[in-house]
Design an enzyme around this catalytic site. Structure first.
Site, PDB file in Angstrom:
ATOM      1  N   LYS A   1       0.851  -1.184   0.000  1.00 37.84           N
ATOM      2  CA  LYS A   1       0.000   0.000   0.000  1.00 37.84           C
ATOM      3  C   LYS A   1       0.890   1.238   0.000  1.00 37.84           C
ATOM      4  O   LYS A   1       1.840   1.326   0.776  1.00 37.84           O
ATOM      5  CB  LYS A   1      -0.913   0.012   1.227  1.00 37.84           C
ATOM      6  CG  LYS A   1      -1.878  -1.166   1.313  1.00 37.84           C
ATOM      7  CD  LYS A   1      -3.088  -0.942   0.438  1.00 37.84           C
ATOM      8  CE  LYS A   1      -4.145  -2.003   0.661  1.00 37.84           C
ATOM      9  NZ  LYS A   1      -5.364  -1.751  -0.123  1.00 37.84           N
TER      10      LYS A   1
ATOM     11  N   ASP B   1      -0.345  -0.446  -4.490  1.00 40.84           N
ATOM     12  CA  ASP B   1      -1.751  -0.058  -4.532  1.00 40.84           C
ATOM     13  C   ASP B   1      -1.875   1.317  -3.891  1.00 40.84           C
ATOM     14  O   ASP B   1      -1.635   1.476  -2.694  1.00 40.84           O
ATOM     15  CB  ASP B   1      -2.595  -1.075  -3.762  1.00 40.84           C
ATOM     16  CG  ASP B   1      -4.084  -0.760  -3.802  1.00 40.84           C
ATOM     17  OD1 ASP B   1      -4.466   0.224  -4.460  1.00 40.84           O
ATOM     18  OD2 ASP B   1      -4.858  -1.510  -3.177  1.00 40.84           O
TER      19      ASP B   1
ATOM     20  N   GLU C   1      -2.099  -0.266  -8.669  1.00 42.55           N
ATOM     21  CA  GLU C   1      -3.559  -0.253  -8.603  1.00 42.55           C
ATOM     22  C   GLU C   1      -4.065   1.161  -8.327  1.00 42.55           C
ATOM     23  O   GLU C   1      -3.539   1.848  -7.446  1.00 42.55           O
ATOM     24  CB  GLU C   1      -4.052  -1.177  -7.490  1.00 42.55           C
ATOM     25  CG  GLU C   1      -3.793  -2.648  -7.741  1.00 42.55           C
ATOM     26  CD  GLU C   1      -4.370  -3.521  -6.644  1.00 42.55           C
ATOM     27  OE1 GLU C   1      -5.426  -3.143  -6.070  1.00 42.55           O
ATOM     28  OE2 GLU C   1      -3.774  -4.564  -6.345  1.00 42.55           O
TER      29      GLU C   1
ATOM     30  N   ASP D   1      -9.284  -0.720  -9.809  1.00 41.64           N
ATOM     31  CA  ASP D   1      -9.918  -1.374  -8.675  1.00 41.64           C
ATOM     32  C   ASP D   1     -11.182  -0.610  -8.299  1.00 41.64           C
ATOM     33  O   ASP D   1     -12.288  -0.958  -8.735  1.00 41.64           O
ATOM     34  CB  ASP D   1      -8.935  -1.430  -7.499  1.00 41.64           C
ATOM     35  CG  ASP D   1      -9.501  -2.130  -6.280  1.00 41.64           C
ATOM     36  OD1 ASP D   1     -10.673  -2.519  -6.288  1.00 41.64           O
ATOM     37  OD2 ASP D   1      -8.758  -2.299  -5.294  1.00 41.64           O
TER      38      ASP D   1
ATOM     39  N   LYS E   1     -13.219  -7.597  -6.852  1.00 43.32           N
ATOM     40  CA  LYS E   1     -13.626  -7.914  -5.484  1.00 43.32           C
ATOM     41  C   LYS E   1     -15.114  -8.276  -5.518  1.00 43.32           C
ATOM     42  O   LYS E   1     -15.973  -7.394  -5.547  1.00 43.32           O
ATOM     43  CB  LYS E   1     -13.394  -6.716  -4.570  1.00 43.32           C
ATOM     44  CG  LYS E   1     -11.941  -6.334  -4.365  1.00 43.32           C
ATOM     45  CD  LYS E   1     -11.839  -5.189  -3.354  1.00 43.32           C
ATOM     46  CE  LYS E   1     -10.395  -4.915  -2.962  1.00 43.32           C
ATOM     47  NZ  LYS E   1      -9.675  -4.159  -3.998  1.00 43.32           N
TER      48      LYS E   1
END
Length: 366
Positions: A164, A194, A220, A245, A272
């Site tokens: 992240k 991400d 991402e 995403d 997701k």
């Protein structure tokens, strides 16, 4: 039959604080749904409605009331479920702007359709001890904390790490990536990052250029969703592949999904199921991505082992060779015991391990 649904909220507690660009998570609530059949005592189908705070379309204050209403209507209809009418039930009973409710009830119905044994999809993962390759997730934190997470994931056998970025000092984030690359080249360790939309139109190009020095697999969602002209430019010109995403969340009509991917043409999309409306909805994204030659992988969204199990079994249907984002089951102190286990950077379903699940004494919808 008829089928009946009950539900219960379950608050999951993180072992450690989980940092993202949207803040720090210490707990997360899911609603566990159980479907039973009056003609088959002892057989139950389990699912999980797990809206993600600050991200899900159905992260709303009256979520439980809306779930209770859907369950109440379901229970009044004396429904039976088969493969041919599953999609019809989901579409007509649950509004499309309640994706996690659709996802959770779909899981439970698939489970009971297949005998109520937590085997929703029969494949090598659910039946033959075949593993699913995963990325190891590095949460945001201090420099020392994130570097310690990297060391832990490497010691656990992960060969793909996803870090992240966008919350702490960007220079420190680059230092962490540099530290990994000084030890391992891209042929040894694959690095994903991400940003969760943390970069801006003003700084995104400069930051992508700096990140490219670390031989990254992908980034991402570099900027917030909804900036289609900017995102199309980044997908075409970024020095590393862009993966969408959050951009997909809330897009429900097939034609809108196709139009979005056709316009942005990302190298990858991240799927997701809980945030997209379940497996039927996710399969539409996969079909479109395959038509447009866009790569994809599936990621869990902080579900308990109930939701993670369903998502992993669904993912295994496609034999996708890319590392998947299914490593969230170990995050919690009070997760449900399950056959899911992580070994050497892979997720396995060990059938010899018993499930420990909540019983039927759950909330009856009002």
């Amino acid at each position: 039959m008829p089928l009946k649904i009950v539900y219960k909220p379950h608050t999951l507690h993180f072992r450690k604080e989980a940092g993202t660009s949207r803040g720090v998570l210490t707990q997360k609530t899911s609603w566990i749904v159980i479907v039973t059949d009056s003609e088959k005592p002892g057989v139950s189908g389990y699912g999980e409605c797990g809206p993600l705070p600050g991200l899900s379309v159905d992260d709303v204050p009256d979520f439980e009331a809306q779930l209770a209403n859907v369950c109440s209507i379901f229970n009044e209809l004396d429904l039976d479920v088969f493969p041919f009418n599953l999609g019809i039930i989901l579409e007509q009973l649950i509004p499309e702007n309640r994706p996690s409710i659709r996802a959770g009830i779909e899981m439970a119905l698939l489970d009971i359709m297949n005998g109520g044994q937590r085997i929703l999809f029969k494949n090598g993962f659910s039946g033959n001890n075949e593993g699913i390759l995963m990325n190891g997730l590095i949460w945001m934190g201090s420099y020392d904390n994130m570097l310690a997470q990297v060391e832990e994931k490497l010691s656990q056998g992960f060969t793909t790490l996803k870090m992240k970025v966008g919350a702490i000092d960007f220079d420190e984030e680059c230092r962490i990536l540099e530290a990994v690359r000084q030890r391992f080249d891209k042929n040894t360790i694959t690095l994903r990052v991400d940003a969760n939309g943390a970069f801006t139109a003003e700084n995104v190009r400069e930051r992508l250029a700096r990140l490219a020095a670390f031989d990254l697999h992908s980034i991402e969602q570099p900027v917030k969703a909804g900036q289609h002209e900017l995102m199309a430019e980044l997908c075409a010109a970024s020095p590393m592949p862009v993966a969408l995403d959050e951009e997909l969340i809330g897009v429900t009509a097939y034609r809108d999904k196709f139009a979005l991917l056709k316009k942005l043409m990302p190298p990858f999309i991240i799927l997701k199921p809980t945030l997209l409306g379940g497996f039927t909805a996710t399969s539409e994204w996969i079909e479109i991505a395959n038509r447009l030659h866009i790569g994809w992988w599936v990621t869990s969204a902080l579900e308990s082992n109930i939701g993670l199990n369903a998502i992993a079994q669904y993912t295994a249907r496609f034999s996708n060779p890319l590392p998947q984002g299914l490593g969230t089951g170990q995050l919690y102190t009070n997760n449900f015991e399950s056959p899911l286990t992580v070994e050497n950077g892979h997720l396995y379903y060990r059938k010899e391990v018993a499930w420990e699940l909540p019983g039927h004494a759950l909330a009856e919808p009002a």
